[in-house]
Design an enzyme around this catalytic site. Structure first.
Site, PDB file in Angstrom:
ATOM      1  N   ARG A 168       0.863  -1.177   0.000  1.00 56.13           N
ATOM      2  CA  ARG A 168       0.000   0.000   0.000  1.00 56.13           C
ATOM      3  C   ARG A 168       0.902   1.230   0.000  1.00 56.13           C
ATOM      4  O   ARG A 168       2.054   1.166   0.408  1.00 56.13           O
ATOM      5  CB  ARG A 168      -0.904   0.009   1.230  1.00 56.13           C
ATOM      6  CG  ARG A 168      -1.848  -1.204   1.326  1.00 56.13           C
ATOM      7  CD  ARG A 168      -2.681  -1.148   2.595  1.00 56.13           C
ATOM      8  NE  ARG A 168      -3.617  -2.269   2.686  1.00 56.13           N
ATOM      9  CZ  ARG A 168      -3.358  -3.424   3.288  1.00 56.13           C
ATOM     10  NH1 ARG A 168      -2.163  -3.612   3.856  1.00 56.13           N
ATOM     11  NH2 ARG A 168      -4.260  -4.378   3.324  1.00 56.13           N
ATOM     12  N   LYS A 193      -2.148  -2.119   7.678  1.00 57.04           N
ATOM     13  CA  LYS A 193      -3.579  -1.982   7.899  1.00 57.04           C
ATOM     14  C   LYS A 193      -4.043  -2.974   8.958  1.00 57.04           C
ATOM     15  O   LYS A 193      -3.694  -4.153   8.919  1.00 57.04           O
ATOM     16  CB  LYS A 193      -4.332  -2.232   6.581  1.00 57.04           C
ATOM     17  CG  LYS A 193      -5.805  -1.883   6.650  1.00 57.04           C
ATOM     18  CD  LYS A 193      -6.443  -1.985   5.280  1.00 57.04           C
ATOM     19  CE  LYS A 193      -7.909  -1.579   5.327  1.00 57.04           C
ATOM     20  NZ  LYS A 193      -8.547  -1.651   3.976  1.00 57.04           N
ATOM     21  N   HIS A 299      -2.283   2.905  -6.333  1.00 58.05           N
ATOM     22  CA  HIS A 299      -2.734   1.690  -5.634  1.00 58.05           C
ATOM     23  C   HIS A 299      -3.055   0.572  -6.621  1.00 58.05           C
ATOM     24  O   HIS A 299      -3.047  -0.605  -6.253  1.00 58.05           O
ATOM     25  CB  HIS A 299      -3.964   2.006  -4.781  1.00 58.05           C
ATOM     26  CG  HIS A 299      -4.365   0.892  -3.858  1.00 58.05           C
ATOM     27  ND1 HIS A 299      -3.652   0.566  -2.722  1.00 58.05           N
ATOM     28  CD2 HIS A 299      -5.399   0.015  -3.913  1.00 58.05           C
ATOM     29  CE1 HIS A 299      -4.232  -0.448  -2.105  1.00 58.05           C
ATOM     30  NE2 HIS A 299      -5.292  -0.813  -2.816  1.00 58.05           N
ATOM     31  N   ARG A 302      -0.624  -2.260  -6.751  1.00 59.42           N
ATOM     32  CA  ARG A 302      -0.790  -3.347  -5.780  1.00 59.42           C
ATOM     33  C   ARG A 302      -1.773  -4.385  -6.319  1.00 59.42           C
ATOM     34  O   ARG A 302      -1.529  -5.597  -6.205  1.00 59.42           O
ATOM     35  CB  ARG A 302      -1.273  -2.766  -4.445  1.00 59.42           C
ATOM     36  CG  ARG A 302      -1.625  -3.793  -3.370  1.00 59.42           C
ATOM     37  CD  ARG A 302      -1.976  -3.075  -2.074  1.00 59.42           C
ATOM     38  NE  ARG A 302      -2.783  -3.876  -1.176  1.00 59.42           N
ATOM     39  CZ  ARG A 302      -2.311  -4.704  -0.253  1.00 59.42           C
ATOM     40  NH1 ARG A 302      -1.002  -4.867  -0.123  1.00 59.42           N
ATOM     41  NH2 ARG A 302      -3.118  -5.378   0.541  1.00 59.42           N
ATOM     42  N   HIS A 325      -3.791  -9.537   3.800  1.00 63.94           N
ATOM     43  CA  HIS A 325      -5.239  -9.588   3.954  1.00 63.94           C
ATOM     44  C   HIS A 325      -5.614 -10.457   5.144  1.00 63.94           C
ATOM     45  O   HIS A 325      -5.065 -11.545   5.325  1.00 63.94           O
ATOM     46  CB  HIS A 325      -5.903 -10.155   2.693  1.00 63.94           C
ATOM     47  CG  HIS A 325      -5.893  -9.201   1.543  1.00 63.94           C
ATOM     48  ND1 HIS A 325      -6.097  -9.611   0.238  1.00 63.94           N
ATOM     49  CD2 HIS A 325      -5.726  -7.856   1.493  1.00 63.94           C
ATOM     50  CE1 HIS A 325      -6.040  -8.554  -0.558  1.00 63.94           C
ATOM     51  NE2 HIS A 325      -5.807  -7.487   0.181  1.00 63.94           N
ATOM     52  N   TYR A 334      -9.300 -11.210  -6.758  1.00 69.38           N
ATOM     53  CA  TYR A 334      -8.387 -11.228  -7.903  1.00 69.38           C
ATOM     54  C   TYR A 334      -8.620 -12.436  -8.809  1.00 69.38           C
ATOM     55  O   TYR A 334      -8.210 -12.422  -9.967  1.00 69.38           O
ATOM     56  CB  TYR A 334      -6.937 -11.192  -7.410  1.00 69.38           C
ATOM     57  CG  TYR A 334      -6.632  -9.929  -6.659  1.00 69.38           C
ATOM     58  CD1 TYR A 334      -6.565  -8.698  -7.310  1.00 69.38           C
ATOM     59  CD2 TYR A 334      -6.455  -9.939  -5.277  1.00 69.38           C
ATOM     60  CE1 TYR A 334      -6.322  -7.530  -6.606  1.00 69.38           C
ATOM     61  CE2 TYR A 334      -6.209  -8.766  -4.574  1.00 69.38           C
ATOM     62  CZ  TYR A 334      -6.147  -7.567  -5.239  1.00 69.38           C
ATOM     63  OH  TYR A 334      -5.917  -6.406  -4.552  1.00 69.38           O
TER      64      TYR A 334
END
Length: 351
Positions: A168, A193, A299, A302, A325, A334
């Protein structure tokens, strides 16, 4: 109870993108001569619970918007009807997304439950915005290469690292010298995150450019030391626990800012990292120069990192770990990108 005047006389309505610094709360000591104001209490509880800077920023923003929506009434004098009215206004009149409405809801639930000690309970009159599942914008390999080739200098290196490691933007900007491991070809993301740490790839082709870049960082740091500065902002109270570490090269940002700023009650001159907007603007220019007509941002690199790994046969669980994640479902988005771009022959081509 605090009066409306004492709590909100210095508040002004801010746009969605306003930084927390404009709220004059971050880093300001609370007054001991009078009870803390409402937003100061929100800020204090956020930090006590170790919320991220961005979470605190978002919560304060939405609480301010809620207050001004109801003509500066104190939240203590309002309840479920006013909260529902505000959130429904966002949905029907502001056409906000589901995630935006959810963020505002979370901020107000936090306000009433944790700050005012008046839990809201069930809101039957709340109209929730329908969640839409969108496929992320992805650049193909040729487009990524074209964008990176027209960039130059530090911004090019940052963009290459974001794509090569799947970072990120704020994770890349927050990298410290100590987080790079050239021997193992890995880098450590600290306090990403959700407050999580993780390890991801360090592209081999970037090792030499990064070493060359770090020589400039070291020279800049030595220049700061010679001027009585050279401090780096450290998380929490680590600068008190390790007072000399703050001036070491290891704790300096990989992509330092061009200016020095005061920190810790104005006692230290520190060099923060570059602004996120610097690379955002540079990448927008690169998209235009590369003649790529997609609604992309930095972004997107990514997203492209994850999609290209999946296309090359990397298993989804590994990609989840590299991206950081929490849920595999987040990474599974994805797979939809791959399915949408499979080489399937159209029946029209067989006519």
């Amino acid at each position: 109870m605090e009066t409306h005047q004492s709590c909100f006389s210095d508040c002004k309505l801010l746009p969605f993108s306003s930084p927390l610094s404009e709220l004059s709360l971050w880093g300001q000591p609370l007054s001991v001569s009078q009870p803390p104001r409402l937003l100061e209490r929100v800020s204090t509880i956020c930090r006590r619970r170790h919320f991220s800077f961005r979470t605190e920023e978002a919560y304060i923003h939405w609480i301010k918007r809620f207050i001004f929506f109801h003509q500066k009434r104190h939240p203590d004098s309002m309840g479920i009807p006013e909260v529902e009215s505000f959130l429904n206004h966002l949905a029907f009149h502001r056409s906000c997304s589901a995630s935006t409405q959810t963020q505002a809801l979370n901020a107000l639930v936090f306000l009433y439950q944790e700050v005012l000690d008046k839990p809201l309970g069930q809101m039957k009159g709340l109209s929730r915005v329908q969640q839409r599942h969108r496929v992320p914008v992805v650049l193909n390999v040729s487009e990524v290469k074209a964008c990176l080739e027209v960039m130059s200098g530090t911004c090019q290196l940052i963009a290459q690292l974001i794509y090569g490691a799947g970072l990120r933007v704020n994770e890349c900007m927050g990298l410290r010298v100590k987080d790079l491991d050239f021997v193992t070809g890995s880098l450590s993301v600290r306090d990403g995150k959700g407050g999580k740490d993780r390890t991801t790839l360090l592209p081999r082709q970037l090792i030499a450019p990064l070493k060359k870049h770090l020589l400039k960082v070291a020279q800049l740091h030595q220049s700061d030391l010679n001027r009585g500065a050279g401090f780096a902002a450290m998380p929490g109270a680590l600068y008190k626990k390790y007072p000399t570490a703050s001036r070491s090269l290891a704790w300096q940002y990989v992509f330092p800012s061009s200016v020095l700023r005061l920190w810790s009650d104005g006692k230290m001159k520190v060099r923060w990292h570059m602004s996120d907007s610097t690379i955002q603007k540079a990448f927008k220019v690169a998209l235009k120069q590369a003649n790529i007509h997609k609604h992309a941002s930095v972004h997107t690199l990514r997203h492209s990192f994850a999609t290209h790994l999946l296309s090359s046969g990397t298993d989804i669980r590994t990609i989840q770990l590299l991206l950081g994640h929490r849920s595999l479902q987040t990474t599974m988005i994805y797979t939809h990108v791959i399915e949408a771009t499979k080489l399937v022959t159209s029946p029209f081509d067989k006519l």
